[in-house]
Design a protein around this motif. Structure first.
Motif, PDB file in Angstrom:
ATOM      1  N   HIS A   1      -4.881   1.975   6.173  1.00  8.74           N
ATOM      2  CA  HIS A   1      -5.426   1.554   4.897  1.00  8.74           C
ATOM      3  C   HIS A   1      -6.192   0.534   5.196  1.00  8.74           C
ATOM      4  O   HIS A   1      -5.796  -0.811   5.086  1.00  8.74           O
ATOM      5  CB  HIS A   1      -4.195   1.320   3.736  1.00  8.74           C
TER       6      HIS A   1
ATOM      7  N   THR B   1      -7.668   5.382   5.648  1.00 13.11           N
ATOM      8  CA  THR B   1      -8.091   5.342   4.120  1.00 13.11           C
ATOM      9  C   THR B   1      -8.384   4.279   3.630  1.00 13.11           C
ATOM     10  O   THR B   1      -8.710   3.478   4.612  1.00 13.11           O
ATOM     11  CB  THR B   1      -6.834   6.221   3.855  1.00 13.11           C
TER      12      THR B   1
ATOM     13  N   GLU C   1      -4.721   6.896  -5.032  1.00 18.59           N
ATOM     14  CA  GLU C   1      -3.574   6.315  -5.305  1.00 18.59           C
ATOM     15  C   GLU C   1      -3.247   6.483  -6.918  1.00 18.59           C
ATOM     16  O   GLU C   1      -2.373   6.439  -7.587  1.00 18.59           O
ATOM     17  CB  GLU C   1      -3.975   4.629  -5.219  1.00 18.59           C
TER      18      GLU C   1
ATOM     19  N   THR D   1      -7.941   8.464  -0.106  1.00 16.46           N
ATOM     20  CA  THR D   1      -6.745   8.007  -0.807  1.00 16.46           C
ATOM     21  C   THR D   1      -7.235   8.388  -2.444  1.00 16.46           C
ATOM     22  O   THR D   1      -8.089   8.234  -2.790  1.00 16.46           O
ATOM     23  CB  THR D   1      -6.166   6.595  -0.532  1.00 16.46           C
TER      24      THR D   1
ATOM     25  N   HIS E   1       0.798  -1.390  -0.010  1.00 19.20           N
ATOM     26  CA  HIS E   1      -0.058   0.089   0.064  1.00 19.20           C
ATOM     27  C   HIS E   1       0.711   1.244   0.068  1.00 19.20           C
ATOM     28  O   HIS E   1       0.604   2.351   0.433  1.00 19.20           O
ATOM     29  CB  HIS E   1      -1.021  -0.027   1.188  1.00 19.20           C
TER      30      HIS E   1
ATOM     31  N   SER F   1      -0.739   4.379  -1.723  1.00 21.70           N
ATOM     32  CA  SER F   1      -1.626   5.077  -0.963  1.00 21.70           C
ATOM     33  C   SER F   1      -0.895   5.966   0.306  1.00 21.70           C
ATOM     34  O   SER F   1      -1.337   6.893   0.660  1.00 21.70           O
ATOM     35  CB  SER F   1      -2.480   3.913  -0.288  1.00 21.70           C
TER      36      SER F   1
END
Length: 381
Positions: free
Chosen positions: A190, A307, A363, A361, A162, A165
């Motif tokens: 996350h 998140t 990403e 988030t 992650h 993120s």
């Protein structure tokens, strides 16, 4: 530069077409529940339900709705980069082969990440493809946090995941605090189908719950998270069970509640299902343990940032995970926490010493930014 971002997860494919210079999102969508009968494809404002048998079928559906749109680059989220990949790289056959060799370390992700790359290469043969690795952010782990107490000749270590993120959320959390990232200590939670906790000190990952593979740490949709290492041998001796397969695909919320999606678990718990209620308690208890541990690692915590799909949208998980942490200066405000919102925000009480934040988030933006940097050598941040 116009970048098509393909974020191919274990059961989803997210995509966005992003103009990195202006920040404009020209197209976006999500295919969910791949391989299930009740799949769902949301493109911009429209939603189509149906069954997407596998990731290739989902990706082909995405390319079909994009039509004649031709990006200048395609950025791919790749989960495991091992020791080799410490930053985003332009994809060639050698990179693909290396990602495939790392598949045993991320069996739910690296194979479908390669599928995404192959499908995009066929669709856009003259467009550069870039692999952005989830593990790269965690290469700052100090040796005492990355090292397992096992024989050195095994050549294993904690990698963490992650990372894209975490990189995005950490920067946004610092902005919400009105501070420079180099001045704050954060715990990023996350929480999605996969889940992780990360301790971040001055913008650098110093400890994280996932390890050699994404199986370690928090309870997840189908992954167990932390278990006794002796469990694998016990299952092999007594039940003839392949522990890798069982702990990766048949455990977590699925094993406890019968469903892997936290939205369904929550609904069942609210309807009085005791298995679902216990599943949520186990899930949140594990989060609480890691928050306490990472508080000790960091020494001082300025904020905890939730998140991911569960972290952003499940107020009950946020509240239960932070219950009992008042002595650590962590207090949630029920009104703020339960108020519906999709924005970045604080959900902690006004007098909480540690800010509790919800940071959606992005990403896709982080992947697009790193894609441009890999191609041009210039960061778009």
């Amino acid at each position: 530069m116009s970048v098509l971002v393909l974020n191919t997860g274990s059961s989803t494919v997210k995509y966005e077409l992003i103009d990195v210079q202006t920040g404009e999102r020209r197209a976006k969508g999500l295919v969910e529940r791949i391989g299930e009968e009740e799949g769902r494809f949301t493109h911009d404002s429209g939603t189509v339900k149906g069954c997407f048998a596998d990731h290739e079928a989902a990706l082909k559906a995405i390319l079909q709705v994009l039509g004649d749109i031709s990006p200048e680059a395609v950025g791919h989220r790749v989960v495991h980069g091992g020791e080799r990949f410490r930053a985003a790289v332009v994809v060639d056959e050698e990179v693909i082969a290396a990602v495939e060799r790392l598949a045993p370390l991320a069996p739910l992700h690296n194979p479908v990440n390669v599928t995404g790359i192959r499908v995009a290469q066929r669709a856009f043969p003259r467009v550069p493809q870039v692999a952005v690795f989830d593990t790269a952010f965690h290469h700052t782990l100090p040796p005492h946090a990355a090292t397992y107490a096992v024989p050195r000749e095994w050549h294993v270590r904690r990698f963490g995941f992650h990372g894209t993120s975490c990189a995005y959320v950490a920067e946004r959390a610092a902005a919400l605090l009105g501070s420079d990232l180099s001045e704050v200590n954060l715990i990023v939670l996350h929480l999605g189908n996969g889940a992780s906790a990360t301790a971040i000190q001055a913008g650098r990952s110093v400890d994280t719950s996932m390890g050699l593979t994404p199986m370690e740490g928090l309870v997840m949709g189908t992954r167990s998270g932390d278990v006794d290492p002796g469990l694998a041998g016990y299952l092999a001796r007594t039940r003839g069970v392949d522990a890798d397969e069982a702990l990766t695909r048949d455990s977590g919320l699925l094993a406890l509640a019968g469903v892997a999606d936290m939205r369904a678990v929550r609904q069942r718990a609210e309807d009085g299902d005791e298995d679902a209620r216990l599943a949520r308690e186990v899930y949140c208890h594990r989060i609480r343990k890691y928050v306490g541990a990472y508080y000790a690692v960091l020494g001082r915590v300025d904020a905890i940032a939730f998140t991911g799909g569960v972290g952003e949208h499940d107020s009950g998980v946020r509240a239960l995970s932070m219950t009992g942490l008042d002595r650590l200066g962590i207090t949630i405000d029920p009104g703020r926490n339960e108020a519906p919102s999709n924005d970045e925000r604080a959900v902690s009480a006004a007098d909480s010493e540690v800010a509790v934040l919800v940071v959606p988030t992005d990403e896709e933006w982080e992947i697009a930014r790193q894609t441009v940097a890999a191609i041009t050598g210039v960061s778009a941040r």
